[in-house]
Write a protein that holds these residues in place. Structure first.
Motif, PDB file in Angstrom:
ATOM      1  N   TRP A 581       0.818  -0.950  -0.121  1.00 37.94           N
ATOM      2  CA  TRP A 581      -0.275   0.033   0.031  1.00 37.94           C
ATOM      3  C   TRP A 581       0.744   1.351  -0.050  1.00 37.94           C
ATOM      4  O   TRP A 581       0.539   2.330  -0.849  1.00 37.94           O
ATOM      5  CB  TRP A 581      -0.971   0.056   1.224  1.00 37.94           C
ATOM      6  N   LEU A 611      -6.387   1.994  -1.979  1.00 33.78           N
ATOM      7  CA  LEU A 611      -6.622   2.458  -0.683  1.00 33.78           C
ATOM      8  C   LEU A 611      -7.997   1.622   0.006  1.00 33.78           C
ATOM      9  O   LEU A 611      -7.970   1.466   1.303  1.00 33.78           O
ATOM     10  CB  LEU A 611      -7.149   4.075  -0.998  1.00 33.78           C
ATOM     11  N   ARG A 616      -8.848   2.014   3.839  1.00 30.85           N
ATOM     12  CA  ARG A 616      -8.860   3.778   3.851  1.00 30.85           C
ATOM     13  C   ARG A 616      -9.728   3.949   2.898  1.00 30.85           C
ATOM     14  O   ARG A 616      -9.804   4.593   1.919  1.00 30.85           O
ATOM     15  CB  ARG A 616      -7.556   4.304   3.680  1.00 30.85           C
ATOM     16  N   SER A 618     -12.620   5.911   3.144  1.00 30.63           N
ATOM     17  CA  SER A 618     -12.940   7.250   3.343  1.00 30.63           C
ATOM     18  C   SER A 618     -12.052   8.028   2.601  1.00 30.63           C
ATOM     19  O   SER A 618     -12.565   8.947   1.376  1.00 30.63           O
ATOM     20  CB  SER A 618     -12.797   7.798   4.728  1.00 30.63           C
ATOM     21  N   GLU A 619     -10.739   7.617   2.211  1.00 31.83           N
ATOM     22  CA  GLU A 619      -9.786   8.351   1.570  1.00 31.83           C
ATOM     23  C   GLU A 619      -9.937   8.131   0.228  1.00 31.83           C
ATOM     24  O   GLU A 619      -9.868   8.951  -0.814  1.00 31.83           O
ATOM     25  CB  GLU A 619      -8.280   7.787   1.990  1.00 31.83           C
TER      26      GLU A 619
END
Length: 757
Positions: A581, A611, A616, A618-619
């Protein structure tokens, strides 16, 4: 009637003849240029001219011969011949030389030879005129034979004679004769004559002796623009673009002023082998020297920009050409096609036809390529009829364009009929039909290999493009055995070392599961290009070898290759499949700052996936909303998939609603959302999505898969029962389902398996 003898005509008039009208002034040559037949027809009738007109003809007939040649009027020349014949001076050397030149220019070599044979006294001009006639007729054997006769008759060769003979020594087997003329030129002091030197350069170039041609060029004490233009042209033909450009620079530094022919030749070097930056500089120089408005230079510039995919620059240059011709329009239309603007190409072609300009097969083939580019098969059919009407089907390039448009349009039957209609088996036409097979489903794979075998037996010789496309077909079908067979055949034909074939082999081995085979091919390519590196990086990504992809990416940069969009995409995919990542995020942040590239849609899709897999989400959603592609269904579809994978119902539902807003009539999106709800155990919501899909009468093409067993492909369609062993296959599938039910208490995930597509 009183007859005037030639001797009398040469004498001045006697005093007793002063009652005759005074002689007219010499008729200027340009007075005949507008309408030669009407203005001199009275001079061509020997029996009706007066004494003064005979005197006029005797003085001016050489100009009439020149006028005959310049205007293409053989009858005028024959009339002058009749006058000379009646005057009794046909066998005089000067008169005979002019007549031989006249008939040679009109390709009446039988008359020229008869005049030559009847001459008692010949000069070097006599021999050279006859030799030039046979040269223009392409009869090189007669040229060399007459040259030998001239030498045996002890007639001295002059500079023009040497130049003419050297033009006939264009074949390798004639090189010895050409070298003898070269030696004679040195002995006679002609070697510094620019015309002889240019002919020697031509002779050596055409016989493949580049070094000797360069030596002659360097040895010339005086060079004119014509000689330099010829060197540029021949270097270009030989693929020596840098040398051609060097000669042009030498011309500028030697205070020669290049002409339109110079720029036409050197600009063509740029669109064949050099870069667009050199082309732009030459465009500027053409403006500086005032030749940019010459139609040949303008056409060359349009072609140069078009071949580099710069359609806007090509269009601006095209608009600046005051008198456009067929070549101008063909160059512009071709530029549109190369830039992917098929619609503009078609519009340009239709506008061109409206102007009433006659269309040739080359322009028509380019227009058909435009139809293929924008998938306009309907107009392609009309252009096919146009080609039949005008008898253009025998043109190979046009026929290949027709095969291409039918193949890409899915009409392989028509494409095959056109291919079979060629009298000879052309590789380009076969490559065109391969592009159609590459768009078809796997069922046609066997057909294309059978067709390949048939074409080979009929005399077709494959080229690197053939192998590249066949290997791509094997890769898409995961046919390792067939791919290895093509690899072996490429070695046999000597094309395995070609970088295009090598790149296709890397991809084929990678997609067929042999990463070691792909790497061996990669290491064996001596002249790797950026495509080679990208193919190997993508191969590592496909096999989940993220570390290997990153190491290879760093090695590629050390070797001096600047990463492009495909390079970045391959490394990002490798990071996704390997769970790297942080490395992927770091690379994405460097795309603009370090590599000077603007992230494309696919880069953002990879980052959303990366992501999301990193937890992640939301990112990932923020990245979509802040990207230039926030309205792209691809990004939201990716977010739905990765949210479903991470079992995050919140983001799955949000992304699903956004996706269906963007694609309210896409069956694939509805199925993806339905499966997402099913995966989350929300079966009622899944049913609602399916109901909405049915109400809108949306359907998705059934999925297809295949597997190769013992060199035989087995194809399967979702819910299909066409396979001869389908009963056994479904029985085995039921057993697997039972095992899954026993292993997993939660049956919601099984719904995805059992739900029909």
């Amino acid at each position: 009637m009183h007859t005037l003898h030639p001797a009398n005509l040469l004498q001045p008039p006697f005093k007793s003849q002063q009652t005759l009208p005074p002689l007219k002034k010499k008729i200027p040559i340009n007075t005949f240029s507008t309408n030669p037949k009407s203005q001199i027809s009275h001079l061509c009738s020997i029996s009706s001219v007066s004494c003064s007109e005979r005197t006029l003809l005797l003085n001016d007939w050489p100009q009439l011969v020149k006028l005959s040649i310049g205007s293409g009027d053989l009858k005028l020349g024959q009339a002058v011949h009749a006058f000379i014949l009646k005057s009794g001076s046909q066998n005089d050397t000067f008169e005979a030389n002019n007549l031989i030149n006249l008939y040679a220019k009109f390709n009446r070599l039988d008359v020229a030879q008869k005049l030559f044979d009847g001459m008692l006294v010949r000069s070097a001009i006599t021999w050279t005129s006859l030799i030039k006639g046979y040269l223009d007729d392409g009869d090189y054997e007669s040229v060399l034979g007459i040259a030998c006769d001239m030498y045996r008759s002890e007639e001295k060769f002059n500079e023009h004679t040497c130049s003419v003979i050297l033009e006939a020594c264009s074949l390798l087997e004639d090189r010895i004769f050409g070298e003898q003329i070269h030696a004679f030129a040195i002995k006679s002091g002609f070697e510094n004559n620019v015309f002889v030197g240019t002919s020697l350069i031509s002779m050596y170039f055409h016989s493949g002796c580049f070094r000797e041609a360069e030596n002659v060029f360097r040895g010339l004490a005086y060079k004119d623009v014509r000689c330099v233009n010829f060197m540029i042209l021949e270097y270009n033909k030989a693929g020596e673009s840098e040398m051609a450009f060097h000669v042009f620079v030498h011309l500028l530094s030697s205070d020669f002023e290049p002409n339109d022919y110079t720029f036409t030749n050197v600009i063509s070097v740029c669109y064949e082998n050099l870069g667009v930056e050199e082309g732009k500089q030459l465009h500027g120089l053409a403006v500086k020297f005032g030749v940019v408005r010459e139609i040949s230079v303008g056409n060359a510039i349009v072609t140069m920009y078009g071949k580099h995919g710069m359609s806007e620059e090509a269009e601006r240059m095209f608009d600046a050409i005051s008198e456009r011709n067929l070549i101008s329009w063909t160059a512009l239309i071709s530029g549109y096609v190369r830039s992917g603007h098929g619609g503009k190409a078609i519009n340009g072609f239709l506008e061109f036809l409206d102007l009433g300009i006659c269309c040739d097969s080359s322009c028509l083939a380019t227009a058909i390529d435009g139809c293929s580019e924008c998938s306009n098969l309907e107009l392609g059919l009309q252009l096919h009829g146009f080609a039949i009407k005008h008898g253009y089907l025998s043109d190979v390039r046009l026929g290949t364009a027709l095969v291409d448009i039918y193949a890409k349009g899915g009409d392989l039957k028509s494409a095959r009929m056109l291919l079979d209609g060629f009298s000879c088996k052309y590789t380009a036409a076969f490559n065109a039909i391969l592009s159609g097979f590459m768009e078809k489903i796997a069922d046609d794979e066997e057909d294309v290999m059978v067709l390949f075998s048939q074409q080979r037996l009929a005399g077709m010789e494959p080229d690197p493009v053939t192998f590249s496309r066949l290997l791509s077909l094997s890769a898409s079908q995961a046919c390792l055995v067939r791919g290895r067979s093509l690899h072996a055949y490429s070695i046999k034909t000597g094309y395995a070392a070609d970088v295009i074939v090598g790149n296709a082999l890397i991809t084929m081995y990678a997609k067929c599961g042999s990463i070691d085979g792909a790497f061996q091919i990669f290491k064996g390519i001596s002249d790797r290009d950026i495509v080679s590196w990208n193919a190997m990086v993508s191969a590592y990504a496909l096999h989940g070898l993220g570390k290997g992809a990153l190491l290879l990416f760093e090695e590629m940069k050390r070797e001096g290759f600047a990463p492009d969009d495909i390079s970045i995409l391959g490394v990002l995919q490798a990071c996704i499949y390997s769970g790297l990542w942080e490395e992927g995020i770091c690379l994405f942040n460097e795309i603009e700052q370090i590599y000077g590239l603007r992230p494309i849609l696919e880069h953002f899709a990879c980052m959303v996936d990366l992501l999301g897999r990193a937890g992640r989400l939301s990112e990932a959603m923020n990245l979509i909303n802040s990207s230039p592609f926030s309205e792209s269904p691809l990004l939201w579809r990716t977010l739905v998939s990765v949210s479903k994978l991470m079992a995050n119902s919140k983001f799955s539902i949000l992304a699903s609603k956004r996706l269906l807003d963007l694609e309210p009539k896409d069956a694939g999106s509805f199925i993806l959302v339905s499966n997402m709800y099913a995966g989350q155990g929300m079966l009622d919501e899944a049913a609602k999505v399916r109901t909405t899909m049915n109400d809108l009468r949306l359907s998705k093409e059934a999925g297809c898969s295949w597997i190769e067993i013992d060199s035989k492909l087995h194809h399967f369609v979702a819910s299909g029962k066409d396979h001869p062993e389908s009963e056994e296959i479904y029985a085995k599938l039921d057993l697997l389902n039972d095992e899954m039910k026993l292993k997993y208490k939660d049956r919601t995930h099984l719904h995805l398996v059992l739900e029909p597509v």
